[in-house]
Design a protein around this motif. Structure first.
Motif: not given
Length: 242
Positions: A67-95
């Motif tokens: 119900g919230t328009d997230i089109t122009n929200l910054p990424t960190h605010e989108i994440a706070r709404l409890r959307i999580a992403q496992s991105p292409e290429g995994r992008r874990i922290f290797p060290r």
């Protein structure tokens, strides 16, 4: 079964410079569903996934989450709404170690449920528990994919975005990953939006699916309908385009 829409993408256009990557894309994901987006390499699938998360931005159209328009929200605010992403290429922290990677996923929630959530991830992916002190960069491809998904789950998402989770993995590992996604959906009611070139595996897993060609959604239906569709079979399931 009537379900409430959790994610709505309405007429979204996304550009890289002057090149249009998404051309008026409309999809919806209902609460508690697994929805798959399939298509050839370069069709725009990952661009849609990244646009939902705010990078790059949609130039036109709307993205609504719970119900919230997230089109122009910054990424960190989108994440706070409890959307999580496992991105292409995994992008874990290797060290960082396996455990430190999981801690990074939990940071949004100030580690409130940390112990409980780590145990859930280890139950889902016992291999990660065996590798708990190992650096992420030394894990196999399959283990890194498990870690990427585990890190996303530490944020306790309402919506999990999975971008090409089977890419480059052996069939047995792919089965483990897909089984884990099915288990999360069944036991926790987790809503999953899955982008995949592995059309057969994705559509078998999904309640519903969409087909994307050159930045356009060209077809939609239940997973079973798309698996049975002659066009989909010819293009993605019988040694045609991949």
């Amino acid at each position: 079964m009537a379900q409430k829409s959790l994610l709505q993408v309405e007429g979204v256009e996304t550009y890289y410079g002057n090149i249009r990557a998404l051309n008026g894309v409309t999809i919806d994901v209902n609460e508690g569903e697994i929805v798959a987006l399939i298509g050839a390499n370069g069709a725009g699938k990952s661009t849609l996934m990244m646009t939902i998360f705010g990078t790059p931005r949609a130039r036109s159209g709307k993205i609504i989450f719970a119900g919230t328009d997230i089109t122009n929200l910054p990424t960190h605010e989108i994440a706070r709404l409890r959307i999580a992403q496992s991105p292409e290429g995994r992008r874990i922290f290797p060290r960082m170690t396996v455990l430190e990677n999981l801690q990074m996923g939990a940071s949004l929630d100030k580690l409130k449920y940390y112990d409980e959530d780590v145990e859930k991830v280890f139950h889902l992916f016992p291999r990660l528990k065996e590798r708990i002190s190992q650096r992420g960069g030394t894990l196999s491809g399959g283990e890194q994919q498990m870690l990427s998904i585990g890190r996303a789950l530490m944020a306790r998402p309402r919506l999990l975005l999975l971008d090409e989770p089977s890419l480059g993995l052996a069939p047995l590992i792919v089965k483990q990953i897909f089984d884990a996604v099915r288990e999360l959906n069944k036991s926790q009611g987790l809503t999953v939006f899955l982008v995949e070139q592995n059309a057969f595996g994705a559509l078998k897993l999904a309640n519903r699916g969409y087909v994307m060609v050159n930045g356009n959604v060209t077809m939609s239906g239940t997973g079973q309908q798309l698996l049975a569709d002659p066009e989909v079979r010819a293009a993605y399931l019988e040694g045609g385009r991949h």
